[in-house]
Structures are given as structure tokens and as C-alpha cells.
Design an enzyme around this catalytic site. Structure first.
Site, PDB file in Angstrom:
ATOM      1  N   ASP A 277       0.770  -1.137   0.135  1.00 49.44           N
ATOM      2  CA  ASP A 277       0.123   0.026   0.287  1.00 49.44           C
ATOM      3  C   ASP A 277       0.862   1.196   0.099  1.00 49.44           C
ATOM      4  O   ASP A 277       2.055   0.830  -0.064  1.00 49.44           O
ATOM      5  CB  ASP A 277      -1.083  -0.013   1.306  1.00 49.44           C
ATOM      6  CG  ASP A 277      -2.278   0.391   1.090  1.00 49.44           C
ATOM      7  OD1 ASP A 277      -2.571   1.556  -0.207  1.00 49.44           O
ATOM      8  OD2 ASP A 277      -3.222   0.928   1.540  1.00 49.44           O
TER       9      ASP A 277
HETATM   10  C1  BGC Z   1      -5.401   3.867  -0.092  1.00 50.99           C
HETATM   11  C2  BGC Z   1      -5.036   2.629  -0.917  1.00 50.99           C
HETATM   12  C3  BGC Z   1      -5.065   2.987  -2.112  1.00 50.99           C
HETATM   13  C4  BGC Z   1      -3.715   3.979  -2.303  1.00 50.99           C
HETATM   14  C5  BGC Z   1      -3.306   5.111  -3.436  1.00 50.99           C
HETATM   15  C6  BGC Z   1      -3.692   4.326  -0.008  1.00 50.99           C
HETATM   16  O1  BGC Z   1      -3.705   6.160   0.992  1.00 50.99           O
HETATM   17  O2  BGC Z   1      -4.996   2.716   1.413  1.00 50.99           O
HETATM   18  O3  BGC Z   1      -6.562   1.896  -0.488  1.00 50.99           O
HETATM   19  O4  BGC Z   1      -5.005   2.637  -3.416  1.00 50.99           O
HETATM   20  O5  BGC Z   1      -3.476   4.746  -0.811  1.00 50.99           O
HETATM   21  O6  BGC Z   1      -4.253   5.804  -4.182  1.00 50.99           O
END
Ligand code: BGC
Length: 732
Positions: A277
Site C-alpha cells: 500500500d
Molecule cells: C490506500 C489504498 C489506495 C492507495 C493509493 C492508500 O492510502 O490505502 O487503498 O489504493 O492509497 O491511492
């Protein structure tokens, strides 16, 4: 309507004349073998720096270095939404030595240019075909802008509405969650973008609903509740997986070898790649399992994370870790292989660059907006309708629409694809104007300065105007910082000053219809006792207010159902229908039974519940056989009648309970549902196939066991379904 349909058809033909978006799917057989050979050949040509580059995902914005694309040091980018900018990075790839195409990712979580309801508000439709279509259009629009990878579907099961990300998932139930996960995966990939099933795993169970917190999940629950939607998405062909931010049972998910490698790749045979993530690799330091970013990079890679999203840890440290021998070249090659594999199966090699001139005409087509409208209609849940106050009666001659949310500047969105056509959102008063007779007076008062509802703008004027009408429609809920990531709450009432206004509106003595757009099930206990009707949506997208007007005026008969129990008070959380029995079942008058001193056990609105302008009844449950072997199946059928005055859709649900087993089993478990259209007075037989293999449970070692014995079957329109049948599972 007929005209609209013809227009939609013509536009659909037009859209199909435009460059087709390639559906994305895993290749098989010879084609897959040939891909592995091409990967071998490519790997042989790659330098260490280029290999690490394939695992480096960087994003648009400050610090983005396009030269890294040219030098082959970046394999993936994210958050590029404007086609001309996508084209610029694609061109930079062509200047690199090996010209390996980029994966271009985006959170097209609930749409790209056309916005559909947030995922929780799609799950409320209990209509997998419709959900698949919404994902299809989200994928198709994103693909037309040059995006080939989306960070969706989010499939985290959550039973804690304090968590702000509740609205990105499908709610509390493993079966509904799995069906929705598969539908969304199919839809996006059919639309032309690879999906990322996320967040692996346990993010929806963060302790106390606080974002990024730890999750403690016993193995049996992990397998029975949290993993099924991931499995379903993999079976539907998802190409990538995203690891979660949280620690699971003490091990950060970003370094969880047991989950990422042993289970996902070993037991489940997943061949795609896993991304971290956002920055979650470097966060391994904060988790307390890495001294520095180099150690974090090493631990993540060896656990099974292939791509570093926005962390720069792989980019900065992985080559050195390989050089000094702390990370074997073999492990690096495997990760690179998985990324290249997805690129090949996606068909990126040899695919023409995005055509910025063609993109705008594929956005917000009539066909996509029709799906958005239907998804918003089917996604809204009628929670309360005292004295059948809705649909709005002919006797109503004046309506007050109250609340800034009724007239939005734009709908809540995750990523705004600037420059791809403005979304035209119909304000609620306008949508009502089009649908109500001309002699009905409509007044609108925003009452709040913004959608957030944190500050009043002429509260008194709004209440006075409302008092002079026959019916008050108050649109309120959660917006601004109250929704999404990092938006956990401990109080689950209406944020800001909205409750104060609601009470003032109720005090006028005029009937109040509360229309909600929230991020989660709120505590609606006061409202349920004081307002006449509650229509719940979870931010319905581009067509939200048109759909709401359709429901309020009776043009559409509501059919949404609760995907996550609505608590009576925060103290009940987690409250969910599939609880285990206790040794001292609830007996309200009995002190030493499993009860609260000050609250009922039951949620306010249970899982599966939702009203309609019709009334449905269930009768005559049948099971095709009295018993079935452990590898057998039966057909369960029940007659459903629309006993109400209007045509309508019912969500027929089947729950089971195994009253005696070697493990304590939930009081109810959803095993099937189907949405049926019934004309007024019509009766239909609804059939479910019930396979014995799906009636088991995991034990605490993760072993799946199906046991002989009695199975109770409940059929009806919610988790309180009362029509009962049974079947016996036998050894042979
Ligand atoms: C979130 C993800 C997301 C990623 C990219 C993160 O903060 O947890 O779900 O896909 O950001 O934007």
C-alpha cells in the site's frame, strides 16, 4: 424514457465505434507458456537497476521524476488521470533501453468520469449484474484515458462502522462480500483495467475501528469471514493484490510471509503480483520490525511484496541488498517475473499509446449514466416509512428541501479526473421539480454553509420555510473529512450541527423525510423515533439525486438492502448478524444472560433489511431431498408473493444454521440471495442451489471441515428471515 433508451442505444453504438477497450484476462495454455519464455528472455537482458525499476511505483505530483522512466528505473506510475500526461510518460518509456511498458494505476474506486455509488452503496443493491456493469464502465472510462490498472475492488469485511473506509467495501458479510468482489473484478477487467484486490488482509478489522490500527483475527474467522472475498476475486481473475497497512496478529501485512507467500501463492496458486500500500514498506520501521528502509525493503520483498508503492525503499535499497547477498537474485527475479507477467497478460507490449483526442468522447456516455442511475436507485435503502408517507402523496402541495447536500457542486469522488468533462449533477430540488406536478411548491434552503454540515447558514430561515410546507425533505449525512481513509469516528451521529437542525425541523410538527448520504451506517436511533421516513444512501454518484427523486416520487420502488447492521448505539459495536450463540442466550429479563443493562442486543436495522413500497411474503419452503451427502447438493425453493399495490423488486435471502457441530457455528449465515422483480399481486418461486461443500467451517488450524448433521434453512427478506426448512447432511 423510450427516447432516453433510444439515445442510450445510439450512444452505445457510437461508443463501440470508438477504439475498443480490450477486456483483460489471464491467458492460458500455449499463450501463457509463450509469455513465460518471453519473460525469461527479457530477464536475461535486464540489468540489476532495470530489474529493481520494474518494482518501483511512483506517482504524479511533487518528486515525480520522469527521467527514471527514461532510464528504466520505474516500472509503474499512479495518479495520472489526464490523457496528455499519460501519453507523456508512455513516450518517456519509448526512450528507455528496453521499452518495457508502464503499468499505469489509479483508484477508480467507484468510477472514473461517471461516478457510481461508493462500493458500499452498490453492495446495497444486492444485484451483482448491476455492480459488474458499474465496474465495467469505471474500467472502460479509465482505460480510455490510458489507465491499465485500478486499485479496486476493496473487499475488506468490516463490522465496525467507526472505520471510515467502510464505504469502500461491501459490508459485514463473507458471502455478499465474495459475490460483490467477483462481480467488481469481472467488470473492471472486462472494461480493460487489471484489478487489485485489497487490502490483504484484515484491514476491515482494525481494532476499535481506528484506521491503520492492528487487527487480531483468529484463524477460523480469518478463513470463514475475511478471506472469502479475496478468494472470489482471485477466482474471477484478478491480476494483482494489495497488501494492507495493518499488522495482522502481530505481523505487519506488508511483511506477512504466511499470508503473501504461503497462502496466496502456495495454497491458492496466485500468479500475479502483489503491491504494497502507499508507503507501507517504509512504515515497517514504525511497525517496529525494521531498523531502516533497507531492512524494510528486504523484509517486504522476501515476504512476497513485488511492488513498492510510493515508498522509494526498493528504488533506493534493493540493488544494494542484492549486491551484498542479503536478498538472493532469485527472489528479485521472481518478483520482476510476476510484474512482467501481468504486463504481458494485460497485453501492454505492442499496445498503442493512449489517444488523448479520443478519450473525452468515451466519458460519461449516456449508457454509463444509465447504469449510474440504476445503481443509485437500487443502492438506496428505505429504512423507515411510517404511515406510508412515501412516495410523496398527491395531497402534498408544498415541499421544503433542506440541506446543502441536496445541491452539490459535485458528488463525492475519490479521484477527480480533471479535464475529462464536467459531471453535471442534478440538484435534488430540480430533480423533484421535474417529477412533481407543477402546482407543488418547492422551496430549497441549504441551512449549512457546506455539505459537511458543521456550520449553519441561516438556520432559522430554513426552519421557518420548512414549517410553511406540507413535507420536509432533509438531506444530510457525512461529507468532507468525515468519509474515507483516515476518517474513523467514535461518535456515530450526524456530524456537526445537523442533528440540531433535524430536531428543529421535527419540532415544526411537519413530517420529515430524512435522506442520508453517509460513509457508514450511523446510529439513527433518535431519527428512527422522530422522523417519518429515512432513505439511506452511501453517496450515490453522478446520478444520486435523480435516483433519490425517482424514489421519493414513486417512479422507482426502492429495493436496496442493508449490507452492514445499523447499531442502536456505538456501545453495541461490533454488531453483526452472524454472531455465534452464547452459553447464556439473550433473555431481556434475566440478569445473567448475554445482554446489556442499557440497550437491546439487536441492531436498529439488521443485515439484509430494507423496505419497499410493496410488501413481500414468503410461503411453502421446499427442499428437493430430506438429506444430502457431504459432496452433494439440494435445491431449496420458496414462493415469494408481492402482496403490495406496486410492482417491485425483492431480495430473497437464504440463511443457514448448523445447530450442532464440533465448533460453535453462527446463528445465521447467508448462503444465497437473488433479486426478483414481482408485479403487484404476483407470486414467483425462487430457487437456490445449496451445496454441502459450502456448509462447512474452518477450524483454528485453517482446515475446512464439513460435518454431517442437521442444517436449518431460513428464507425471507432479511437476516431475520422466518420461513424455515431443513436438510440433513449425511456421511454418504
Ligand atoms: C490506500 C489504498 C489506495 C492507495 C493509493 C492508500 O492510502 O490505502 O487503498 O489504493 O492509497 O491511492
Amino acid at each position: 424514457m423510450a427516447l432516453r433508451l433510444v439515445a442510450a442505444f445510439l450512444l452505445l453504438c457510437l461508443a463501440s465505434a470508438a477504439p475498443a477497450q480490450q477486456a483483460v484476462s489471464w491467458k492460458t495454455g500455449r499463450e501463457a507458456q509463450a509469455i513465460e519464455r518471453r519473460i525469461d528472455a527479457l530477464l536475461r537482458r535486464m540489468t540489476l537497476k532495470e530489474k529493481v525499476g520494474q518494482l518501483h511505483l511512483s506517482g504524479r505530483g511533487e518528486g515525480f521524476d520522469i527521467d527514471q522512466v527514461r532510464s528504466g528505473e520505474m516500472g509503474a506510475v499512479m495518479n495520472f488521470v489526464v490523457p496528455t500526461e499519460v501519453l507523456a510518460v508512455q513516450k518517456a518509456v519509448r526512450e528507455s533501453r528496453l521499452k518495457i511498458p508502464l503499468i499505469i494505476g489509479l483508484d477508480a474506486v467507484h468510477g472514473f468520469s461517471t461516478y457510481f455509488p461508493f462500493p458500499l452503496g452498490q453492495a446495497t443493491s444486492w444485484n451483482p449484474e448491476l455492480i459488474e456493469q458499474a465496474a465495467y464502465w469505471s474500467g472502460r472510462e479509465a482505460a480510455a484515458a490510458g489507465i491499465n490498472w485500478t486499485f479496486a475492488p476493496m473487499v475488506d469485511i468490516t463490522r465496525d462502522p467507526r472505520w471510515g473506509r467502510t464505504l469502500e467495501g461491501a459490508g459485514e458479510d463473507a458471502h455478499l462480500g465474495a459475490v460483490v468482489a467477483a462481480a467488481r473484478t469481472r467488470g473492471y477487467q472486462r472494461g480493460g483495467v487489471a484489478t487489485t484486490v485489497k487490502h490483504f488482509v484484515g484491514y476491515g478489522a482494525v481494532e476499535a475501528g481506528r484506521d491503520y490500527n492492528t487487527a487480531w483475527i483468529p484463524t477460523s474467522q480469518l478463513f470463514d469471514v475475511h478471506l472469502p472475498p479475496f478468494k472470489a476475486s482471485l477466482e474471477a481473475g484478478t491480476m494483482t493484490v494489495m497488501a494492507a497497512f495493518n499488522a495482522l496478529n502481530g505481523v505487519p501485512a506488508t511483511a506477512h510471509h504466511g499470508m503473501l507467500t504461503d497462502l496466496l501463492r502456495g495454497r491458492w496458486g496466485f500468479r500475479g503480483f502483489v503491491t504494497s500500500d502507499f508507503g507501507s514498506i517504509t512504515e515497517l520501521r514504525q511497525h517496529g520490525i525494521a531498523r531502516d528502509d533497507a531492512e524494510a525493503a528486504r523484509k517486504a520483498l522476501l515476504a512476497g511484496i513485488d511492488m513498492d508503492m510510493m515508498g522509494d525503499a526498493y528504488h533506493k535499497h534493493l540493488a544494494d541488498e542484492v549486491r551484498v547477498g542479503r536478498v538472493p537474485m532469485r527472489a528479485l527475479d521472481e518478483a520482476v517475473r510476476r510484474v512482467l507477467r501481468v504486463k504481458f497478460h494485460l497485453g501492454l507490449f505492442g499496445r498503442p499509446d493512449v489517444d488523448p483526442a479520443a478519450a473525452p468522447r468515451l466519458m460519461q456516455t449516456e449508457a454509463a449514466r444509465e447504469v449510474a442511475l440504476q445503481a443509485a436507485r437500487e443502492g438506496a435503502i428505505l429504512l423507515r416509512n411510517a404511515d406510508d408517507i412515501l412516495p410523496i402523496r398527491d395531497s402534498v402541495k408544498s415541499v421544503a428541501v433542506i440541506g446543502a447536500m441536496a445541491v452539490p457542486e459535485d458528488e463525492r469522488v475519490w479521484t477527480d479526473p480533471a479535464g475529462l468533462g464536467r459531471r453535471v449533477i442534478t440538484p435534488l430540488p430540480d430533480a423533484l421539480r421535474e417529477r412533481l406536478p407543477q402546482d407543488v411548491r418547492i422551496v430549497f434552503k441549504p441551512a449549512f454553509t457546506k455539505n459537511c454540515g458543521t456550520e449553519f447558514a441561516e438556520k432559522e430561515a430554513a426552519v421557518r420555510a420548512a414549517a410553511e410546507t406540507d413535507l420536509i425533505i432533509a438531506m444530510m449525512g457525512e461529507d468532507c473529512t468525515f468519509i474515507g481513509e483516515a476518517a474513523s469516528r467514535t461518535k456515530l451521529g450526524l456530524p456537526g450541527v445537523q442533528q440540531e437542525l433535524l430536531e428543529a425541523l421535527v419540532a415544526t410538527g411537519k413530517p420529515v423525510v430524512l435522506v442520508l448520504a453517509t460513509a457508514r451506517p450511523l446510529v439513527l436511533t433518535w431519527a428512527s423515533e422522530h422522523v417519518a421516513a429515512i432513505l439511506q444512501s452511501f453517496h450515490g454518484g453522478t446520478e444520486a439525486r435523480t435516483a433519490i427523486a425517482d424514489i421519493l416520487t414513486g417512479r422507482y420502488n426502492p429495493s436496496g438492502r442493508v449490507p452492514m447492521s445499523f447499531p442502536r448505539s456505538v456501545g453495541q459495536v461490533p454488531v453483526y448478524y452472524s454472531q455465534l450463540p452464547t452459553g447464556r442466550p439473550e433473555r431481556p429479563q434475566e440478569r445473567y444472560s448475554s445482554i446489556y443493562m442499557d440497550e437491546l442486543n439487536e441492531p436498529l436495522y439488521p443485515f439484509g433489511y430494507g423496505l419497499s413500497y410493496s410488501r413481500f411474503s414468503y410461503a411453502d419452503p421446499r427442499v428437493s431431498a430430506a438429506s444430502m451427502p457431504l459432496d452433494g447438493a439440494v435445491e431449496v425453493s420458496v414462493d415469494v408473493t408481492n402482496a403490495g399495490p406496486r410492482d417491485g423488486q425483492e431480495v430473497a435471502q437464504l440463511y443457514i444454521r448448523k445447530p450442532v457441530a464440533s465448533l460453535s457455528r453462527p446463528l445465521r449465515e447467508l448462503k444465497g440471495f437473488t433479486k426478483v422483480m414481482l408485479k403487484a399481486g404476483e407470486r414467483k418461486t425462487v430457487r437456490f442451489r445449496l451445496e454441502a461443500a459450502r456448509l462447512g467451517a474452518h477450524d483454528d488450524s485453517g482446515r475446512y471441515v464439513v460435518e454431517p448433521g442437521e442444517v436449518e434453512i431460513y428464507l425471507g427478506g432479511s437476516s431475520r428471515a422466518a420461513v424455515k426448512a431443513q436438510v440433513r447432511l449425511t456421511k454418504s
